[in-house]
Every structure is written in structure tokens, then in C-alpha cells.
Design a protein around this motif. Structure first.
Motif, PDB file in Angstrom:
ATOM      1  N   TRP A 165       9.956  12.643  -3.701  1.00  0.00           N
ATOM      2  CA  TRP A 165      10.145  12.869  -2.263  1.00  0.00           C
ATOM      3  C   TRP A 165      11.607  12.682  -1.884  1.00  0.00           C
ATOM      4  O   TRP A 165      12.180  13.481  -1.149  1.00  0.00           O
ATOM      5  CB  TRP A 165       9.257  11.913  -1.469  1.00  0.00           C
ATOM      6  N   PHE A 215       6.337   2.116  -1.232  1.00  0.00           N
ATOM      7  CA  PHE A 215       5.711   3.207  -1.954  1.00  0.00           C
ATOM      8  C   PHE A 215       5.845   2.943  -3.451  1.00  0.00           C
ATOM      9  O   PHE A 215       6.742   2.221  -3.875  1.00  0.00           O
ATOM     10  CB  PHE A 215       6.394   4.549  -1.627  1.00  0.00           C
ATOM     11  N   HIS A 216       4.940   3.545  -4.243  1.00  0.00           N
ATOM     12  CA  HIS A 216       5.108   3.494  -5.693  1.00  0.00           C
ATOM     13  C   HIS A 216       6.400   4.222  -6.051  1.00  0.00           C
ATOM     14  O   HIS A 216       6.742   5.232  -5.426  1.00  0.00           O
ATOM     15  CB  HIS A 216       3.938   4.185  -6.408  1.00  0.00           C
ATOM     16  N   CYS A 229       5.856   7.790  -6.944  1.00  0.00           N
ATOM     17  CA  CYS A 229       5.452   8.631  -5.806  1.00  0.00           C
ATOM     18  C   CYS A 229       6.640   8.978  -4.913  1.00  0.00           C
ATOM     19  O   CYS A 229       6.750  10.110  -4.430  1.00  0.00           O
ATOM     20  CB  CYS A 229       4.391   7.927  -4.972  1.00  0.00           C
ATOM     21  N   TYR A 236       0.853  -1.184   0.000  1.00  0.00           N
ATOM     22  CA  TYR A 236       0.000   0.000   0.000  1.00  0.00           C
ATOM     23  C   TYR A 236       0.890   1.236   0.000  1.00  0.00           C
ATOM     24  O   TYR A 236       1.839   1.338   0.789  1.00  0.00           O
ATOM     25  CB  TYR A 236      -0.880  -0.017   1.254  1.00  0.00           C
ATOM     26  N   CYS A 237       0.618   2.180  -0.893  1.00  0.00           N
ATOM     27  CA  CYS A 237       1.382   3.423  -0.979  1.00  0.00           C
ATOM     28  C   CYS A 237       0.684   4.485  -0.152  1.00  0.00           C
ATOM     29  O   CYS A 237      -0.455   4.863  -0.448  1.00  0.00           O
ATOM     30  CB  CYS A 237       1.513   3.867  -2.435  1.00  0.00           C
ATOM     31  N   SER A 238       1.346   4.975   0.877  1.00  0.00           N
ATOM     32  CA  SER A 238       0.722   5.985   1.736  1.00  0.00           C
ATOM     33  C   SER A 238       0.860   7.395   1.181  1.00  0.00           C
ATOM     34  O   SER A 238       0.350   8.342   1.767  1.00  0.00           O
ATOM     35  CB  SER A 238       1.314   5.917   3.140  1.00  0.00           C
ATOM     36  N   ILE A 239       1.525   7.550   0.054  1.00  0.00           N
ATOM     37  CA  ILE A 239       1.619   8.870  -0.567  1.00  0.00           C
ATOM     38  C   ILE A 239       0.389   9.133  -1.435  1.00  0.00           C
ATOM     39  O   ILE A 239      -0.286  10.144  -1.294  1.00  0.00           O
ATOM     40  CB  ILE A 239       2.911   9.006  -1.391  1.00  0.00           C
ATOM     41  N   CYS A 240       0.072   8.171  -2.321  1.00  0.00           N
ATOM     42  CA  CYS A 240      -1.101   8.357  -3.188  1.00  0.00           C
ATOM     43  C   CYS A 240      -2.341   7.656  -2.627  1.00  0.00           C
ATOM     44  O   CYS A 240      -3.416   7.740  -3.210  1.00  0.00           O
ATOM     45  CB  CYS A 240      -0.816   7.865  -4.597  1.00  0.00           C
ATOM     46  N   LEU A 241      -2.177   6.954  -1.508  1.00  0.00           N
ATOM     47  CA  LEU A 241      -3.271   6.277  -0.800  1.00  0.00           C
ATOM     48  C   LEU A 241      -3.973   5.221  -1.654  1.00  0.00           C
ATOM     49  O   LEU A 241      -5.191   5.087  -1.615  1.00  0.00           O
ATOM     50  CB  LEU A 241      -4.292   7.304  -0.280  1.00  0.00           C
ATOM     51  N   GLN A 242      -3.189   4.445  -2.405  1.00  0.00           N
ATOM     52  CA  GLN A 242      -3.750   3.383  -3.231  1.00  0.00           C
ATOM     53  C   GLN A 242      -2.959   2.099  -3.023  1.00  0.00           C
ATOM     54  O   GLN A 242      -1.774   2.121  -2.726  1.00  0.00           O
ATOM     55  CB  GLN A 242      -3.712   3.763  -4.709  1.00  0.00           C
ATOM     56  N   GLU A 284       3.038  -3.025 -11.142  1.00  0.00           N
ATOM     57  CA  GLU A 284       3.548  -1.704 -10.798  1.00  0.00           C
ATOM     58  C   GLU A 284       4.899  -1.811 -10.089  1.00  0.00           C
ATOM     59  O   GLU A 284       5.160  -2.760  -9.374  1.00  0.00           O
ATOM     60  CB  GLU A 284       2.572  -0.962  -9.890  1.00  0.00           C
TER      61      GLU A 284
END
Length: 136
Positions: free
Chosen positions: A96, A88-89, A92, A64-70, A76
Motif C-alpha cells: 500500500w 497494520f501487518h 499488508c 488489529y490489521c484493517s487491511i486483512c481484517l485479522q 508477527e
């Protein structure tokens, strides 16, 4: 007499060749190890591609990517930070990491990017390297 001096000279040459060969071999091994240690790309993060597999009815936890929340979709590119283990993706987290050196979720410190010339960085201080690599 002459034969003894020729034999001792040949022994001296053989010993010298062996010592030089061992010295070069150990220097080569040291430089390979130093290059490996200084340029390990896995120090900051590991990149992986998501593959959804179900094993005999067991549902695995999806990254789960907590930056884009998906949740991560199949195929991917994801990055797992080595400092804390958060995923993280890649698209994304890369912007950062260009600006910050901490995890966006837990603020754990992430190691810096390895230098461009890792062997030079082992023997020369960073200020000297920047002095000669700066463009005018």
C-alpha cells in the motif's frame, strides 16, 4: 625584538589552530545533526513485533490489521503509522505504501520516504539529484 616577534607569531599560530579546530568540530556536529534529521526512518512508521503479555489479569488490546481484517498473532511484524497511530501487518501495509502516501484507514498523509543521500538533499534540489541519478 626578535623574541617578541617569535612569541607573537606563536600566539597567532595557536589562535589559528584553535579557530580551525572549533570550526571543524562545529561543522562535524552540524553534519551529524543534519544527517540524523534528514534520514530518520521513524518519520513514516515504527515497526514492532507483537508480544502478548497479560499483566495481573488485565487484558491488553491486541493490534488489529484493517487491511486483512485479522488480529495480530504473537511474533508477527506490525507497523504503526506515526501520522495517525493505526497499526497494520508489515506484509499488508508495505504494498500500500509503495503506491499510496495515505493511511488506508483514515487517509492521513504519511511523510515521504527519506532520500537515499540525505545530506545531498539538504543542499541540492530534488530535480538536480534526479538529473544525475537517472539511468539511461
Amino acid at each position: 625584538m626578535f623574541t617578541k616577534s617569535v612569541i607573537s607569531f606563536c600566539e597567532l599560530i595557536a589562535e589559528t589552530v584553535i579557530i580551525v579546530s572549533l570550526s571543524l568540530f562545529s561543522l562535524r556536529v552540524f553534519l551529524r545533526l543534519a544527517s540524523f534529521l534528514a534520514s530518520r526512518p521513524w518519520r513514516r512508521y515504527r515497526t514492532f513485533t507483537v508480544r502478548h503479555r497479560r499483566r495481573w489479569g488485565k487484558k491488553t488490546v491486541e493490534p488489529y490489521c484493517s487491511i486483512c481484517l485479522q488480529d495480530a498473532a504473537d511474533g508477527e511484524k506490525m507497523r504503526r503509522l506515526t501520522a495517525c497511530g493505526h497499526c497494520f501487518h508489515a506484509v499488508c501495509i508495505d504494498p500500500w505504501l509503495e503506491k499510496q502516501s495515505t493511511c488506508p484507514q483514515c487517509r492521513a498523509q504519511i511523510p515521504p520516504v527519506p532520500p537515499e543521500y540525505p545530506l545531498v538533499a539538504l543542499f541540492v534540489s530534488p530535480g538536480v539529484i534526479e538529473l544525475f541519478t537517472k539511468e539511461p
